[in-house]
Design an enzyme around this catalytic site. Structure first.
Site, mmCIF file in Angstrom:
data_model
loop_
_atom_site.group_PDB
_atom_site.id
_atom_site.type_symbol
_atom_site.label_atom_id
_atom_site.label_comp_id
_atom_site.label_asym_id
_atom_site.label_seq_id
_atom_site.Cartn_x
_atom_site.Cartn_y
_atom_site.Cartn_z
ATOM 1 N NE ARG A 1 -4.326 -1.641 1.891
ATOM 2 C CZ ARG A 1 -4.512 -2.782 2.527
ATOM 3 N NH1 ARG A 1 -3.630 -3.195 3.396
ATOM 4 N NH2 ARG A 1 -5.586 -3.507 2.314
ATOM 5 N N GLY A 2 1.572 1.548 1.079
ATOM 6 C CA GLY A 2 2.299 2.807 1.191
ATOM 7 C C GLY A 2 3.516 2.783 0.298
ATOM 8 C CB THR A 3 3.753 2.084 -2.970
ATOM 9 O OG1 THR A 3 3.138 1.013 -2.264
ATOM 10 C CG2 THR A 3 4.803 1.530 -3.907
ATOM 11 C CB THR A 4 7.187 6.554 -3.315
ATOM 12 O OG1 THR A 4 7.321 7.752 -4.107
ATOM 13 C CG2 THR A 4 8.567 6.038 -2.951
#
Length: 469
Positions: free
Chosen positions: A291-294
């Site tokens: 989910r928490g992605t860049t």
């Protein structure tokens, strides 16, 4: 003429890569500098405590995928109960939607990002790691001004930030306009840049990441971890060659599935129908999520392409003592643990939706990727489809309205025609969003060849830079 293009999730991340390219570094030097800066500029999306992938290609090398995603713990999970460990649910609020995930010390899998940095530097880079780390160290020491995007992410992840006193103290100033400093992270990055490649995975540092009775990780998990080099998944779409993340991760497989199905369709709504078909078949591919992605994309004047996606999940709420970063919570994400929590195969690489992608054509080449949880597969597909099948400008391909089909409903961004929306409403449940949202991913992409372009997705306040050296 020596040109370059960079796209990333934050202006400082992109600028770190550009500075290295201006100093004569290649795309892989630049992407390392950008990753290190992302720990500072995007601290709730990117962390040394997470995992990721780099897809690399160039005129003098075969394409390769560096897999530095997380491993499951070696401890046998069959006799473990989540209720006996520091492992509990919280909810992240996206505004129109909420998502539940689990955090705590027992939610952390083996981190792989640092191994990926060292492997990339060993195999592909040309400049000293101390030089590549300098921009990030300076930014962490002097402080950065928090923009609205990072403040919004902090709002979504408020339950994670408030989970422990250490996390609250470190991230409490992530508010728009505030200056955020992280001297412990600066010291960590300085040591990383000067140390042997196995430094992170040996005691005493690794002990600070697993030295708790509530943590499922052990020293052997760190000692055994390795970055794996794989052959990319390849798909030919007419004159376009698509390269993406292969098995055991599934994001690339699902993107390829949609592109293949789209080419076989003659309907008026091939994008929607390709998504529906993929959704029906995804369980066969063991669909998974991060989910928490860049994402960071770089193209240099030598023809090298770097497409790198990394994630920390939502973070597990615990700061590594003295290091200024949070560990991942990959064992606490339901979609990445399809067989249920605490039911993993010991010591195995976890699957992910992350899918750094390259598209190569005789006239132009592209590097792209996205954050966005389970929307990664549809975000990248829609951008790739517009490039391959509609010859769209890169900016148009990235900024056009997106849809996402999953669980028998269709999410639509603003911008679709009334007749099209009416058709979808006759086919399935439709949720019309009032605004563009980071929920639909953040595709950061570059183009090189006859046309030079860089686009950072406005949905996540991304930044694209092109230049001449």
């Amino acid at each position: 003429m020596q040109t370059y293009a960079v796209a990333a999730g934050h202006p400082l991340t992109a600028k770190a890569a550009e500075d290295i390219l201006q100093q004569g570094g290649n795309a892989y030097d630049a992407v390392i500098a950008a990753v290190l800066m992302s720990f500072v500029a995007e601290p709730l999306l990117s962390s040394p405590g997470g995992g990721g992938f780099l897809l690399a290609a160039g005129p003098e090398q075969a394409p390769k995928l560096l897999d530095f995603f997380s491993n499951t713990p070696l401890i046998d999970s069959r006799d473990l109960k989540p209720s006996d460990w520091d492992f509990y649910p919280i909810s992240g609020d996206f505004g129109d939607k909420t998502q539940e995930f689990h955090i705590g010390r027992a939610a952390a899998a083996v981190p792989g990002v640092v191994a990926g940095i060292y492997k990339t530097h060993e195999k592909l880079a040309t400049m000293p790691l101390t030089l590549l780390a300098r921009p990030a160290i300076q930014a962490a020491t002097k402080g950065i001004e928090i923009n609205s995007q990072q403040a919004f992410v902090a709002t979504i992840l408020t339950p994670v930030i408030n989970a422990t006193k250490q996390a609250s103290v470190l991230y409490q100033s992530l508010k728009q306009g505030a200056v955020w400093k992280n001297s412990q992270l600066a010291d960590f990055l300085d040591t990383l840049s000067k140390s042997h490649h196995d430094w992170f995975y040996r005691q005493p540092l690794s002990d600070s990441m697993y030295g708790s009775k509530d943590c499922l990780l052990q020293s052997v998990d760190f000692h055994n971890y390795q970055c794996i080099v794989r052959e990319p998944l390849q798909l030919q779409c007419g004159d376009y060659q698509v390269l993406t993340n292969p098995y055991p991760s599934t994001g690339g497989l699902l993107i390829a599935e949609q592109l293949k199905h789209h080419r076989q369709l003659t309907s008026d709504y091939p994008v929607f129908n390709a998504m529906v078909s993929m959704e029906k078949n995804k369980q066969k591919l063991l669909n998974t999520v991060s989910r928490g992605t860049t994402h960071i994309s770089v193209a240099d004047h030598l023809g090298n392409l770097a497409s790198l996606t990394l994630s920390n999940g939502e973070g597990n709420g615990h700061i590594v003592p003295g290091c200024g970063f949070m560990m991942n919570n990959f064992l606490g994400e339901s979609d990445i643990n399809q067989e249920g929590f605490f039911n993993w195969s010991s010591g195995q690489r976890m699957r992910s939706m992350m899918a750094p992608t390259l598209i190569r054509h005789p006239e132009n080449s592209y590097a792209l990727g996205s954050g966005g949880s389970n929307r990664i597969k549809t975000a990248i597909f829609q951008v790739a489809n517009r490039i391959i099948n509609h010859n769209s400008l890169l900016k148009t391909a990235v900024e056009a309205p997106r849809m996402h089909f999953e669980d028998n409903h269709l999410d639509l961004e603003p911008g679709f025609a009334a007749a099209e929306i009416s058709h979808y409403q006759n086919e399935t449940k439709v949720i019309q969003w009032q605004n563009n949202n980071l929920y639909f991913g953040g595709v950061n992409a570059v183009q090189t060849g006859e046309t030079l372009a860089a686009v950072g997705d406005f949905r996540r306040h991304g930044c694209g830079l092109v230049g001449l050296k």
